[in-house]
Design a protein around this motif. Structure first.
Motif, PDB file in Angstrom:
ATOM      1  N   LEU A 183     -64.961 116.699  69.886  1.00 41.86           N
ATOM      2  CA  LEU A 183     -65.755 117.435  69.165  1.00 41.86           C
ATOM      3  C   LEU A 183     -65.647 118.753  68.984  1.00 41.86           C
ATOM      4  O   LEU A 183     -65.661 119.649  67.687  1.00 41.86           O
ATOM      5  CB  LEU A 183     -67.141 117.177  69.476  1.00 41.86           C
ATOM      6  N   ALA A 203     -64.653 120.394  65.180  1.00 38.23           N
ATOM      7  CA  ALA A 203     -65.630 121.296  64.551  1.00 38.23           C
ATOM      8  C   ALA A 203     -65.353 122.272  63.371  1.00 38.23           C
ATOM      9  O   ALA A 203     -65.758 122.124  62.440  1.00 38.23           O
ATOM     10  CB  ALA A 203     -66.744 121.774  65.470  1.00 38.23           C
ATOM     11  N   LEU A 246     -71.827 120.934  65.642  1.00 38.15           N
ATOM     12  CA  LEU A 246     -70.788 120.280  66.529  1.00 38.15           C
ATOM     13  C   LEU A 246     -70.247 121.248  67.487  1.00 38.15           C
ATOM     14  O   LEU A 246     -70.088 121.030  68.587  1.00 38.15           O
ATOM     15  CB  LEU A 246     -69.818 119.611  65.844  1.00 38.15           C
TER      16      LEU A 246
END
Length: 355
Positions: free
Chosen positions: A98, A102, A148
């Motif tokens: 993640l 992002a 995120l």
């Protein structure tokens, strides 16, 4: 393929279809269009950073970048090379997948938004009949990247910045959407090319007079807040959060977030140009007889609005988070709802100003 406006590349279009099978030619054409928009994205992002630094220097009676290239014009290129060559550092306990994903949410959503703008009558990659709805929907995806980035960094300051961004963006998107909806009442269409065509009888900010001016003012305040720029930059608040949601990012990953902020500012200004100020249309029909000039008219108007947003940044002090949310929920949102009713009455009673 019916929605893709390719008049500006008609010769290339015909050439590709004459030497390739239809499927391959269509894919090649889309790749070429994507490359053109990537180039626009990169150049616009880099030189808006330089413009910001020059404007800041002008407001603060400084010189600004003036060493690299003629009058500092290559400074932003040098900064880009520096960021490309920097080591990508991060925290061991970050959620690696993640954390790396992002920045791409933020970049891709900005790039998709650029594709629907009519820079001229013939320069528009994707002319869809839900243009404004598409722009509002796409702009709300960027905040997922910020959330995120902050959460996956495993840093409490980054997480606070990301949470603030979520609250701020969701709140101010309501005012952005409602102020644009106010103008849609005049045009009766969400398609950006049609909205520009309607303005041949006068810019919408003139046609809608008082409610249109109120809608523009609300749009500019909410748009500045949605792009997380000062005086609404609670997301980055250096004095209390380090750098906010991107504290743990370095090198090009940080540059993606930084670049996206400036492209989002350009997108907010481009929407204002298209909806309120006639897009690529010029007075006396000059751009209709010489369509190439439409790009310069569009960019000229957009850069003036960008300058206005920069003026905000270097004039007003930062708000507290409670003041920021109070401004939206207690003042802008009720005013917006009243303004829509007022605009509906003006359209119903046919009181719009047309030339």
């Amino acid at each position: 393929m019916n929605h893709i406006s390719l008049s500006i590349t008609k010769n290339i279009h015909n050439w590709l279809f004459s030497i390739m099978p239809e499927g391959a030619a269509s894919i090649t054409e889309m790749v070429l269009i994507a490359l053109v928009y990537l180039a626009i994205f990169a150049v616009a992002g880099l030189y808006l950073v330089l413009l910001e630094r020059k404007v800041a220097a002008w407001f603060q009676l400084r010189l600004g970048p003036n060493r690299v290239g003629f009058k500092g014009l290559l400074q932003t290129m040098a900064d880009a090379l520096k960021l490309v060559s920097k080591e990508l550092t991060g925290t061991d306990r970050a959620d690696k997948f993640l954390y790396n994903l992002a920045p791409y949410f933020v970049i891709v959503s900005s790039l998709m938004a650029l594709a629907v703008f009519p820079f001229t009558k013939e320069f528009q990659a994707f002319d869809i009949n839900i243009g404004i709805f598409f722009l509002i929907a796409i702009s709300s995806i960027g905040v997922i990247g910020i959330l995120l980035g902050g959460w996956s960094s495993n840093n409490k300051f980054a997480l606070i910045g990301a949470m603030r961004s979520g609250v701020q963006t969701i709140s101010y998107e309501l005012s952005v959407g409602l102020s644009l909806l106010t103008m849609v009442l005049i045009t009766g269409s969400l398609q950006l090319s049609e909205i520009v065509e309607v303005q041949k009888n006068g810019w919408l900010i003139v046609q809608g007079h008082i409610p249109a001016v109120i809608a523009f003012m609300i749009y500019m305040i909410a748009g500045t807040a949605e792009t997380n720029r000062a005086p609404f930059d609670m997301v980055e608040a250096e004095s209390e959060l380090g750098a906010g949601f991107h504290t743990e990012y370095s090198g090009m990953k940080f540059a993606y977030f930084f670049l996206a902020e400036f492209i989002n500012m350009f997108i907010i200004a481009s929407i204002a140009t298209t909806i309120f100020f006639g897009g690529w249309l010029s007075p006396f029909g000059i751009t209709e007889s010489i369509p190439v000039l439409g790009v310069f008219w569009f960019l000229g108007k957009t850069l003036l609005i960008v300058f206005l947003m920069m003026w905000f940044r270097w004039t007003f002090p930062r708000l507290r988070i409670d003041q920021l949310l109070t401004l939206e929920w207690k003042y802008l949102l009720p005013l917006n709802l009243l303004n829509i009713v007022l605009m509906a009455l003006i359209v119903w009673l046919n009181l719009t100003i047309q030339f």
